[in-house]
Motif scaffolding. Structure first.
Motif, PDB file in Angstrom:
ATOM      1  N   GLN A  38       2.161   6.888  -6.613  1.00 49.95           N
ATOM      2  CA  GLN A  38       1.297   7.974  -6.934  1.00 49.95           C
ATOM      3  C   GLN A  38       1.756   9.415  -6.965  1.00 49.95           C
ATOM      4  OE1 GLN A  38      -1.438   7.945  -8.550  1.00 49.95           O
ATOM      5  NE2 GLN A  38      -1.341   5.778  -8.790  1.00 49.95           N
ATOM      6  N   GLU A  52       0.780  -1.141  -0.114  1.00 55.41           N
ATOM      7  CA  GLU A  52       0.165   0.041  -0.023  1.00 55.41           C
ATOM      8  C   GLU A  52       0.687   1.370   0.130  1.00 55.41           C
ATOM      9  OE1 GLU A  52      -2.678  -0.033   3.264  1.00 55.41           O
ATOM     10  OE2 GLU A  52      -3.268   1.877   2.886  1.00 55.41           O
ATOM     11  N   PHE A  53       1.910   1.336   0.871  1.00 53.01           N
ATOM     12  CA  PHE A  53       2.975   2.245   0.990  1.00 53.01           C
ATOM     13  C   PHE A  53       3.661   2.516  -0.373  1.00 53.01           C
ATOM     14  CE2 PHE A  53       6.850   3.988   1.264  1.00 53.01           C
ATOM     15  CZ  PHE A  53       6.799   5.259   1.969  1.00 53.01           C
ATOM     16  N   CYS A  55       2.407   1.781  -3.610  1.00 50.41           N
ATOM     17  CA  CYS A  55       1.607   2.497  -4.417  1.00 50.41           C
ATOM     18  C   CYS A  55       1.456   3.863  -4.380  1.00 50.41           C
ATOM     19  CB  CYS A  55       0.155   1.698  -4.286  1.00 50.41           C
ATOM     20  SG  CYS A  55       0.027   0.211  -5.386  1.00 50.41           S
ATOM     21  N   GLN A  56       1.339   4.202  -3.035  1.00 54.93           N
ATOM     22  CA  GLN A  56       1.050   5.390  -2.725  1.00 54.93           C
ATOM     23  C   GLN A  56       2.331   6.621  -2.899  1.00 54.93           C
ATOM     24  OE1 GLN A  56      -0.871   5.888   1.257  1.00 54.93           O
ATOM     25  NE2 GLN A  56       0.716   7.228   1.755  1.00 54.93           N
ATOM     26  N   TYR A  77       5.819  -0.925  -5.897  1.00 59.51           N
ATOM     27  CA  TYR A  77       6.414   0.803  -6.269  1.00 59.51           C
ATOM     28  C   TYR A  77       6.738   0.702  -7.887  1.00 59.51           C
ATOM     29  CZ  TYR A  77       8.945   4.951  -6.298  1.00 59.51           C
ATOM     30  OH  TYR A  77       9.544   6.454  -6.792  1.00 59.51           O
TER      31      TYR A  77
END
Ligand code: PLP
Length: 455
Positions: A207, A200-201, A203-204, A242
């Motif tokens: 972004q 999750e980190f 992908c964030q 990532y």
């Protein structure tokens, strides 16, 4: 010329009197004197007092085949006698540069078939900045100029390299970055959101690139540049989510992807290139360091077919180059280095055997009370020094503890690098299992002594 016999103190005095070192605190240097390294062999260096030190950093992440390979010295000697210098400007070329270009097109990913030679990794990233802007101009999009890089990235120390780098201290000293360069956050999971799910980190963090492109306007952005794993920024290993997300964003928004392989190239991650480890298809790929295993200063930018076609077919003269681009002696040494890497299967062996062993043993250091996290890929590993593991508490001045740990390590016969409170190793790829054991024992002893000194 015979070399004068100097004591360590003599060398230190002369050094302080006349030599301005790169990346060195001059006050500290004058107070303590420099560490004078006089010779090296295999994975060891010796200082002027005769101390034998295991080089856990392969110089500056570059001596991939280890020290003392006579074949490289012989290649330099042969080439110096035959053609010590000629340039590659104005339709000239010479066999060592041609031969090295051919070998590089074979060992790098399949779509990279051209190289622009430079003298170093910093020059390579200057070339990147020039070339991406040139490419978009030739494509009829002269406004696509901005290059997006990341905080804490290291892309070199020239004005362009330091601007692309995301190091606050470098920017503050040099009125940098120059215009046309923007930065986004780094995917530093342990440093930012250690409790968040890593994917999750990841992908964030990726972004942030999409957001920055939207903010600047896609029509103004030329490229995104990143190291597969940030090296000098503290061995920042992105979560698995990532890079796929970054790839998707670059392709969707039509910006070039520049993968800086100055550290990760030529075997550091246990594959020939970090691009293969993360399945990346860079448009441009800066290289240096392991290209010659540091035996000669040489770098370059590998250029993809997509970019090379435009530059070759639609450009005329590219007004860019260095006197030493493709220097014949450096090129001959690099070619010999690549021959050894290939013939002796050094990268394949490091990837299959040494790297898993190094990583397994390095992870054992995670049990130490001073270590908050261990991480690593291939022949690259790091650990973070923390004040308390649970609850997680960092040092107020991590750099002080890191420097103490680094100096203690050298005293114990092991070169480790400190980036703030992160300790790093990146040994020669030829390190043996016994030498990995020695590295781990010395690192453990160093952690114990550092712990005692601060508690
Ligand atoms: N790019 C990366 C990823 C690096 O780590 C470095 C140096 O450490 C450079 C570029 C600059 O290379 P050089 O010191 O050869 O100019």
């Amino acid at each position: 010329m015979t070399r004068t016999k100097h004591t360590t103190a003599d060398w230190q005095r002369l050094d302080a009197a006349h030599h301005l070192h790169p990346f060195t605190d001059y006050g500290e240097l004058n107070a303590r004197g420099s560490r004078i390294i006089t010779h090296a062999d295999g994975c060891y260096v010796w200082d002027a007092d005769g101390n034998k030190i295991l080089d856990g950093m392969a110089g500056l992440w570059c001596v991939n085949i280890g020290y003392g390979r006579k074949e490289l010295a012989e290649a330099a000697y042969r080439q110096m006698q035959e053609l010590p210098y000629y340039n590659n400007f104005f339709q000239c070329s010479h066999p060592p540069a041609i031969e090295l270009s051919r070998i590089l097109s074979e060992v790098t990913p399949a779509h990279l078939n051209h190289v622009f030679f430079t003298g170093s990794g910093s020059d390579a990233n200057d070339t990147v900045l020039r070339m991406v802007r040139y490419y978009w101009k030739l494509r009829g999009k002269p406004y696509k100029k901005i290059v997006i890089a990341r905080e804490n990235a290291y892309h070199g120390s020239t004005v362009a390299g330091a601007s692309l780098s995301g190091m606050a201290a470098m920017h503050a000293q040099g009125d940098l970055p120059i215009p046309g360069i923007a930065h986004i956050e780094q995917p530093y999971h342990f440093g930012r959101e250690p409790d968040m799910d890593p994917d999750e980190f990841g992908c964030q963090a990726a972004q942030a690139l999409a957001r920055k492109i939207d903010e600047l306007g896609e029509c103004n952005v030329a490229a995104f540049i990143a190291e597969p794993i940030q090296g000098a920024g503290g061995v920042i290993i992105p979560p698995a989510s990532y890079w796929p997300e970054i790839k998707r964003i670059c392709a969707e928004r039509d910006i070039l992807l520049v993968v800086d392989e100055v550290i990760t190239g030529f075997g550091r991650l246990g594959t020939w290139f970090g691009s293969q480890y993360y399945d990346l298809q860079p448009d441009l790929m800066p290289i240096a360091k392991g290209l010659s295993s540091g035996y000669m200063p040489i770098g370059g930018v590998m250029v993809s077919d997509r970019v090379a076609r435009v530059v070759i077919e639609e450009g005329g003269e590219f007004f860019h180059g260095y006197t030493y681009s493709g220097h014949p002696v450096a090129a001959a040494v690099a070619a010999e280095n690549l021959r050894i890497l290939r013939d002796e299967k050094i990268i394949e062996r490091a990837g299959a055997e040494t790297a898993p062993y190094l990583q397994a043993r390095w992870a054992e250091l995670g049990e130490h009370p001073l270590v908050g996290e261990t991480r690593g890929v291939g022949m690259l590993a790091a650990l973070e020094l923390v004040k308390s593991k649970t609850p997680l508490e960092r040092f107020a001045e991590p750099g002080k503890v890191g420097t103490l740990c680094r100096d203690t390590s050298v005293k114990n016969g092991l070169v480790m690098r400190a980036v703030g409170g992160t300790m790093i190793v990146s040994p020669p790829l030829v390190i043996s299992r016994e030498q990995v054991d020695e590295l781990i024992e010395k690192a453990r002893q160093t952690l114990d002594e550092t712990h005692r000194a601060i508690t």
